[in-house]
Design an enzyme around this catalytic site. Structure first.
Site: not given
Length: 287
Positions: A20-21, A24-26, A149, A173
Site C-alpha cells: 500500500g505504498a 498515505g502512511i505506506g 488501529s 474495518y
C-alpha cells in the site's frame, strides 16, 4: 504529537517491502526507509500512481534502489504472483510492512468471492506474510510491522464476511483491525527462535485518503475531521519506520505500539488467536 528524535539507522544493503505504498502512511514509510539507504519495494495496486511515487522517492532519497511491484492485495491470485517475483529479485528480505487496507461504504466481494474488506485488510496481510516468510527468515534478523488501529472490535469468526450480519463499513474495518492484532500475536509465537520479529502499531488519526474512500456521510465526516485534527502522513508513519529500523528494537516482538510507546492490547486470548489463524489458513488454502 511532539516531534520524536530522528531515527539514526543505516539501512544500506537491507531490503524493505512496503504494501500500500502509493499513498498515505505506506508512501511516507517507504520514503523514510529509502532515505536511510534501504532498497525499497513499493507494492502498489495502481501502476501510474505507484510509478509517480517511485520517481518521487528516488529523488528525495538520492538513489535509485526503489522498485515498483504491482499487486492487488484483495486478490489471493495477485499476491501469489507477486511474492515469487519479489523473492526471485530479493531472496533475503529484512523488513515487511503490511499496510495496504480499505474502508468501504457498502459490502462487496472480490472476483474470488470474498468480502473485500476482510480479503484486503486481514487475508492480504496473512497471505503476503506467509508467502514472503522464507525471504524474511533468510534475511534474519528481520522484522514484520503490521499497521493496525485502535478502532478494533467486533470480530465474529463465524461471520467475518458479513453474510449473516448487516454490513457496516466501520464495523467491517474495525473487525479486520482486531484480527490484525490477534494474528500478529499468533504469528509471533510461530516465529520464536527464527530471528524474525513481528509487531503491530496504531498510526493515530492521519489525514490520509482512507476515510474519504469509504464514501457516504460517515466517510465525509471522518475525512473532514482527519483533515482538521489528524496528524501528518509523516507523523503517522513515524512508528512504522521506528519499528522497522531502530537498532533498539532488534529483538522486540509481539507488542502493540503508538507514538513509539507500547500500549495495552486487550486481544490476547490465545485460543481465539489460534481459531483466527486456522480460519485464515482455510480461507487462503489453494483448491
Amino acid at each position: 504529537m511532539r516531534r520524536p528524535p530522528p531515527i539514526k539507522s543505516d539501512l544500506l544493503g537491507r531490503v524493505c517491502v512496503v504494501t500500500g505504498a502509493s499513498s498515505g502512511i505506506g508512501m511516507e514509510a517507504a520514503r523514510a526507509l529509502a532515505r536511510m539507504g534501504a532498497t525499497v519495494v513499493l507494492a502498489c495496486r495502481n501502476t501510474a500512481k505507484g510509478e509517480a511515487v517511485r520517481q518521487d522517492i528516488v529523488r528525495s532519497a538520492g538513489h535509485d534502489r526503489v522498485e515498483l511491484e504491482i499487486v492487488d492485495f484483495s486478490l489471493q491470485r495477485s499476491i501469489r504472483e507477486f511474492a515469487p517475483r519479489v523473492l526471485a529479485s530479493h531472496p533475503a528480505i529484512h523488513v515487511l510492512v503490511n499496510n495496504a487496507g480499505v474502508w468501504l461504504k457498502a459490502r462487496s466481494e472480490t472476483a474470488e468471492g470474498v468480502e473485500t474488506t476482510w480479503a484486503t485488510n486481514q487475508l492480504g496481510y496473512f497471505l503476503t506474510t506467509q508467502l514472503l516468510l522464507d525471504g524474511l527468515r533468510a534475511g534474519a534478523p528481520s522484522r514484520i510491522v503490521n499497521v493496525a488501529s485502535n478502532l478494533a472490535k467486533g470480530l465474529e469468526l463465524s461471520d467475518v464476511e458479513y453474510r449473516r450480519r448487516g454490513f457496516d463499513g466501520r464495523a467491517a474495518y474495525a473487525q479486520s483491525k482486531q484480527a490484525n492484532r490477534m494474528w500478529t500475536w499468533a504469528l509471533t509465537r510461530r516465529l520464536e527462535g527464527s530471528g524474525v520479529t513481528a509487531n503491530a502499531m496504531h498510526p493515530g488519526v492521519v489525514a490520509s485518503e482512507l476515510f474519504g474512500k469509504s464514501g457516504g456521510l460517515l466517510g465525509t465526516v471522518a475525512s473532514a475531521a482527519a483533515s482538521v485534527i489528524g496528524r501528518s502522513l509523516e507523523d503517522g508513519a513515524d512508528t512504522v519506520v521506528w519499528l522497522a529500523a531502530s537498532t533498539d528494537l532488534a529483538k522486540t516482538s509481539g507488542r502493540y505500539w503508538m507514538d513509539r510507546e507500547e500500549i495495552p492490547c486487550r486481544f490476547r486470548d490465545v485460543p481465539a488467536q489460534e481459531a483466527l489463524w486456522a480460519l485464515c489458513e482455510k480461507m487462503t488454502a489453494r483448491d
